[in-house]
Motif scaffolding. Sequence first.
Motif, PDB file in Angstrom:
ATOM      1  N   PRO A  97      34.475  44.917  29.058  1.00 33.55           N
ATOM      2  CA  PRO A  97      34.487  46.279  28.488  1.00 33.55           C
ATOM      3  C   PRO A  97      34.562  47.366  29.551  1.00 33.55           C
ATOM      4  O   PRO A  97      35.256  48.369  29.381  1.00 33.55           O
ATOM      5  CB  PRO A  97      33.156  46.346  27.728  1.00 33.55           C
ATOM      6  CG  PRO A  97      32.834  44.935  27.403  1.00 33.55           C
ATOM      7  CD  PRO A  97      33.329  44.130  28.566  1.00 33.55           C
ATOM      8  N   SER A  98      33.863  47.175  30.667  1.00 30.23           N
ATOM      9  CA  SER A  98      33.870  48.192  31.719  1.00 30.23           C
ATOM     10  C   SER A  98      35.257  48.348  32.324  1.00 30.23           C
ATOM     11  O   SER A  98      35.712  49.473  32.579  1.00 30.23           O
ATOM     12  CB  SER A  98      32.859  47.815  32.813  1.00 30.23           C
ATOM     13  OG  SER A  98      32.874  48.755  33.854  1.00 30.23           O
ATOM     14  N   PRO A 150      34.647  43.993  39.360  1.00 28.95           N
ATOM     15  CA  PRO A 150      35.994  43.948  38.780  1.00 28.95           C
ATOM     16  C   PRO A 150      36.676  45.308  38.813  1.00 28.95           C
ATOM     17  O   PRO A 150      37.893  45.398  38.973  1.00 28.95           O
ATOM     18  CB  PRO A 150      35.748  43.475  37.340  1.00 28.95           C
ATOM     19  CG  PRO A 150      34.321  43.773  37.061  1.00 28.95           C
ATOM     20  CD  PRO A 150      33.608  43.619  38.366  1.00 28.95           C
ATOM     21  N   GLY A 151      35.891  46.386  38.689  1.00 25.15           N
ATOM     22  CA  GLY A 151      36.461  47.730  38.739  1.00 25.15           C
ATOM     23  C   GLY A 151      37.052  48.055  40.096  1.00 25.15           C
ATOM     24  O   GLY A 151      38.122  48.668  40.199  1.00 25.15           O
ATOM     25  N   LEU A 152      36.385  47.632  41.161  1.00 27.53           N
ATOM     26  CA  LEU A 152      36.876  47.926  42.509  1.00 27.53           C
ATOM     27  C   LEU A 152      38.146  47.142  42.833  1.00 27.53           C
ATOM     28  O   LEU A 152      39.078  47.680  43.439  1.00 27.53           O
ATOM     29  CB  LEU A 152      35.790  47.601  43.543  1.00 27.53           C
ATOM     30  CG  LEU A 152      34.546  48.498  43.515  1.00 27.53           C
ATOM     31  CD1 LEU A 152      33.543  48.038  44.563  1.00 27.53           C
ATOM     32  CD2 LEU A 152      34.903  49.969  43.731  1.00 27.53           C
ATOM     33  N   THR A 399      41.819  42.194  32.458  1.00 30.41           N
ATOM     34  CA  THR A 399      41.048  41.190  31.727  1.00 30.41           C
ATOM     35  C   THR A 399      40.757  39.977  32.598  1.00 30.41           C
ATOM     36  O   THR A 399      39.645  39.432  32.592  1.00 30.41           O
ATOM     37  CB  THR A 399      41.800  40.758  30.458  1.00 30.41           C
ATOM     38  OG1 THR A 399      42.102  41.912  29.668  1.00 30.41           O
ATOM     39  CG2 THR A 399      40.962  39.799  29.631  1.00 30.41           C
ATOM     40  N   ALA A 400      41.756  39.542  33.375  1.00 26.38           N
ATOM     41  CA  ALA A 400      41.566  38.366  34.241  1.00 26.38           C
ATOM     42  C   ALA A 400      40.522  38.643  35.315  1.00 26.38           C
ATOM     43  O   ALA A 400      39.632  37.818  35.570  1.00 26.38           O
ATOM     44  CB  ALA A 400      42.888  37.971  34.881  1.00 26.38           C
ATOM     45  N   ILE A 401      40.618  39.805  35.960  1.00 26.08           N
ATOM     46  CA  ILE A 401      39.651  40.158  37.004  1.00 26.08           C
ATOM     47  C   ILE A 401      38.245  40.184  36.443  1.00 26.08           C
ATOM     48  O   ILE A 401      37.301  39.606  37.007  1.00 26.08           O
ATOM     49  CB  ILE A 401      40.013  41.517  37.639  1.00 26.08           C
ATOM     50  CG1 ILE A 401      41.319  41.407  38.439  1.00 26.08           C
ATOM     51  CG2 ILE A 401      38.877  42.009  38.545  1.00 26.08           C
ATOM     52  CD1 ILE A 401      41.868  42.749  38.895  1.00 26.08           C
TER      53      ILE A 401
END
Length: 487
Positions: A97-98, A150-152, A399-401
Amino acid sequence: MSKGDSSDASSDYSDKKVVEVAFSDEEAAALEKRVWRKVDLVVVPFVTMFYLLSWLDRTNLGNARIAGLQKELKLTNDQYSMALTVTFIPYALCEIPSNLLLKVIGPNYVLPALVTLWGLTTTLQGLVTSYHGLIVARFFIGLFEGGVLPGLVLYLSFFYPRRKLQSRISAFFSSASLSGAFSGLLATAILKMNGREGRGAWAWIFILEGAFTVAFGLFSFFFFPRSPAHASFLSEREKEYIHEVLKKDGAISSNERADGFSWKEIGRTFTCPHFWFLGVVYFCQGTIVYSLSYFAPSIVNALGYSPVKTQLMTVGPYASAFVVTNVTSILADRYQCRGLVSIFSAILCIAGFAIYKESHRRVTLYGSLFLTIGGISCSSASLGAWVANNFSPYIRRATAIAGLSMITNLAGILATWLWGSISTPPRYTVATNASLALSVIFAVFMMANLAYLYWANQSKAKSRESIAEADEDETLGDKSAYYKYIL
């Protein structure tokens, strides 16, 4: 979703109506040197500091344990393991979700907000007086930190072409090694504050480290760039150059529909064979990462060293890992050999755990940590880059990350019990045997994934003989015959 709501690289450029432009060889050569240097000087330091603080605030519980937290809060080994475990549950659940929220709100708001909130929680963690208070604090640290990794990785893929990505991911992943070394040094200094204001040294570890994180999070709200198209430090021509390079490289799509939100695209991620090969790898690797991150101080302490010397002796393996991670990542970018670097890292782990299992000399047992910590650290950067490189379009990559990062953090639950309760010091026999087995599985599935991607590239090469690129569906992403997987 409107164009203005999207913050991925291609949509940002669509907002600004950047058109396809031509660059002479001379101009492209000049821009190649100047543009990436600018991005490196602005973007990479922010990302590196975010991850360093994340790792520091997530794993300083190990240092606090040596500094008296478990004794003062009267925690059993099972309760200590539970405090670690509860961090991973919200951490894993909020990652997908993030990453999807990153597209809607923008990384320049989401990431600094997460940094500030977990820093505040870490500071308050220093005020807890009971097991239940610690559990609540750890839950919220996991909730706010979950979207960071995952965001980075996703954020860096907005700025860099695939061939340049691993060395930049390495810069922030290796900061985990740096944080391990820094955490030991800082904890050693903070031990002298034991009893100050009526609080133990373990509490000051949380308070001081958390306060710095809050300050940096607030600072980053004003200076963290959203994307190349919105970067004030780049000229318009430099922004156009980045856009063209990313588009030609396949890092972004020229088709806005391909990069738009789609539940179907999220589902397609889980039909990719390389997602599941890497899923096994990420579980094995994640178990080892968190085992060493949380329990390295306990492992060293169990060898018979004092608490102060223990904190200092954790510095060496992490400092070594910092060097190994960056050197292997530079080589991986230069020779495009992400898979081989990851296999090398698994071999280092196998050697390290085998030595720890069989040796009985204290100096050798300590020396094995240089192999295991160095090996597992250099694998993180190569795996992160491999995922970002080999999934497209945007939603599939996001999504994969996040999905694989979620698997890593679920593996952390196993790590907390393996080393916290199931195994006992000084040899941690069960945990060492399990980690050795996981290192072997890690290596086997890395080789399987490398073989699959090689086979897929060969199949695509044959398909290109009969399919024109213009005739392909632009939403195919990495399934396109013209999208070459990086090995």
